[in-house]
Design an enzyme around this catalytic site. Structure first.
Site, short mmCIF file in Angstrom:
data_model
loop_
_atom_site.label_atom_id
_atom_site.label_comp_id
_atom_site.label_asym_id
_atom_site.label_seq_id
_atom_site.Cartn_x
_atom_site.Cartn_y
_atom_site.Cartn_z
N GLU A 49 -7.75 8.30 3.55
CA GLU A 49 -7.73 8.45 4.72
C GLU A 49 -8.61 9.81 5.27
O GLU A 49 -9.38 9.82 6.02
CB GLU A 49 -6.41 8.82 5.53
N HIS A 98 2.56 -3.33 -18.89
CA HIS A 98 2.89 -4.95 -19.00
C HIS A 98 2.18 -5.28 -17.64
O HIS A 98 2.56 -6.69 -17.28
CB HIS A 98 4.45 -4.83 -19.08
N LYS A 100 -5.59 -0.41 16.22
CA LYS A 100 -4.68 -0.02 17.33
C LYS A 100 -5.01 -0.61 18.65
O LYS A 100 -4.23 -1.05 19.53
CB LYS A 100 -4.34 1.45 17.41
#
EC number: 5.3.1.9
Length: 530
Positions: free
Chosen positions: A356, A387, A502
């Site tokens: 960000e 793994h 937004k």
């Protein structure tokens, strides 16, 4: 304010572009491991870069590049209160939450900002004592046992990373006084899952929103209020603490909450864990003592980051190595692997912190730049990741630099001997083995079993994961990101990239703009109401 240049305009970066990486197979020796090691804060938290593809030639150019770009001088401007966040015309003051290193910083010609942050901390400490003593009880007269923080982004990721890092340490040292929980996602299942798992009568709720108008936090706050009312808690405000700006809607219009602690617009969410945003919950859960140790570790690392010598400044060196790996060697991601279950949330905070901050494509002068900026940050915890995705890291077609984080001792001090070694010894042996395997590889005539090596990594290590250590590590990465931003000539302290989504979401929710066939088509398929 000092001058800024694009990265590709810096003469020493042009020189760096012509320097080949060090060959780790032959370079990695015991002597190198000992010499390529510096402390992050003073003497207990180390940064080892022996397995990075650099040598003395690189280090000399790094030093010249740092000097040419005035990196330390720019850091001093941050500390002295210059308005480094130029797009929002703001200072960048998160360092002041843990101590003053630079000049007095005065806001609006009246308020000393170090005194402001310190006064908020004292309020938090005193409030926590009242909660712990039982002088302040829930609306139904019960002692608080739980704390739930409701916020998103920097209001959740950093605090959650610190909470999980310290929880077992606090438990072992009888400093764990309350249980901490987090609600961030607007998905109502998360709110229901958390709230249904605790006794809300015994729970204090922290609402964190800088603006007081964050969509997700408002929705989750309303979910909480409904839940409290359903549980017969009419005076729900007596169980809620607000953390926001002094002039936000929550501070001005919403009265009657148990307590208010204030943020400042000079600190972005991803840089806020050492402000009220992180320390309120941490002090409530783990005491003032723990909070102060976090701040001490961060402050000591902040001081060390002022050293002009790249060989003695871990955050500065890490930033320069990152630029070399991204902009010369073209490595597009960086993997953070902590060999500590307690740090399982830390890479998620670093993901926001770096991506960000530096995920930009324009410079400080609002001009498009033509070089790479931030790397993709991802990670996990060892040995689990061995793994899962380590196959790709060892033998895949992309080289991914890694940051390993490890500790000599466990937090809870409980262990077992199996096959002649303890579990903790096995954990540490795997950490060391992976660094060596990634660096040196192993030739095999069977190509399927061949390990090329030359996979660079750094190691951050300390005796134990303590509050002090996590504070220092937090500061290390914050300052690394800052130095990277200076070199890239971008503003690391705004985040315009989060806004467009937004706006469109609000259009959808308000039934606006439905002449847009794309919005309408997606909405009909996904949102039942449309």
């Amino acid at each position: 304010m000092l001058n800024y240049k694009n990265l590709n305009e810096l003469e020493n970066f042009k020189i760096l572009e012509g320097i080949a990486p060090e060959v780790l197979k032959t370079a990695l020796t015991g002597k190198r491991i000992k010499e390529y090691d510096i402390t992050i804060e003073g003497d207990s938290v180390h940064y080892n870069y022996a397995s990075k593809q650099i040598n003395e030639t690189h280090l000399k150019i790094f030093q010249n590049l740092s000097d040419e770009a005035n990196l330390i001088e720019k850091y001093k401007e941050v500390l002295d209160g210059e308005k480094i966040n130029i797009s929002e015309n703001r200072k960048v003051l998160h360092h002041l939450t843990r101590g003053q290193i630079g000049k007095d910083v005065i806001e609006d010609n009246k308020e000393n900002m170090r005194e402001f942050f310190q006064s908020e901390l004292e309020k938090i400490y005193n409030f926590a004592k009242q909660i712990h003593s039982g002088n302040i009880k829930s609306s139904n007269g019960k002692k608080f046992k739980n704390v739930v923080q409701i916020g998103i982004g920097g209001s959740s990721l950093g605090p959650k990373a610190l909470y999980s890092s310290i929880k077992n340490y606090a438990k072992k040292h009888n400093l764990a006084l309350m249980n901490g929980y987090f609600i961030s996602n607007i998905d109502p299942d998360e709110s229901e899952e958390v709230l249904s798992s605790i006794n809300v009568d015994e729970t204090l709720f922290i609402i964190v929103s800088k603006s007081g108008n964050t969509l997700e936090t408002k929705a989750n706050m309303q979910f909480l209020i409904n839940k409290l009312k359903l549980n017969g808690i009419k005076e729900y405000k007596k169980q809620m603490v607000i953390i926001t700006l002094k002039d936000s809607m929550l501070a001005i219009e919403e009265k009657g909450y148990l307590e208010y602690f204030f943020m400042h617009d000079s600190i972005g969410g991803r840089f806020s864990p050492t402000s009220a945003v992180g320390l309120t919950l941490l002090t409530l859960c783990f005491t003032e003592k723990v909070a102060k140790e976090i701040l001490k570790g961060a402050n000591e690392a902040d001081k060390k980051s002022l050293n002009k010598n790249v060989k003695d400044n871990a955050s500065l060196l890490a930033a320069l190595i990152s630029i070399y790996e991204r902009n010369v060697l073209n490595y597009s991601s960086n993997c953070i692997i902590a060999y500590s279950k307690a740090m399982e949330n830390f890479y998620l905070h670093l993901q926001q912190l770096e991506m960000e901050s530096n995920g930009k494509s324009v410079n400080r002068f609002n001009e498009t730049i033509n070089y790479k900026t931030v790397r993709i940050i991802w990670g996990g915890i060892g040995t689990d990741v061995q793994h899962s995705f380590f196959q790709m890291l060892h033998q895949g077609t992309d080289i991914v630099p890694m940051d390993f984080i490890g500790f000599n001792e466990t937090q809870l001090k409980e262990d077992v001997i199996s096959d002649n070694s303890s579990s903790n010894d096995k954990l540490k042996a795997n950490l060391i083995a992976q660094i060596i395997a990634f660096s040196k590889g192993k030739e095999n005539s069977n190509k399927n079993k061949n390990f090329q090596g030359e996979r660079p990594s750094a190691l951050i290590y300390s005796k134990e994961l303590t509050p002090y250590a996590i504070g220092a590590i937090l500061s290390h990465y914050e300052n690394k990101v800052m130095f990277e931003g200076f070199l890239l000539n971008i503003n690391s302290f705004d985040q315009e990239g989060v806004q467009l989504g937004k706006i469109i979401a609000n259009q959808i929710l308000k039934n606006d703009n439905f002449k847009d066939e794309v919005i309408e088509s997606y909405s009909k398929k996904i949102l039942k109401k449309f």
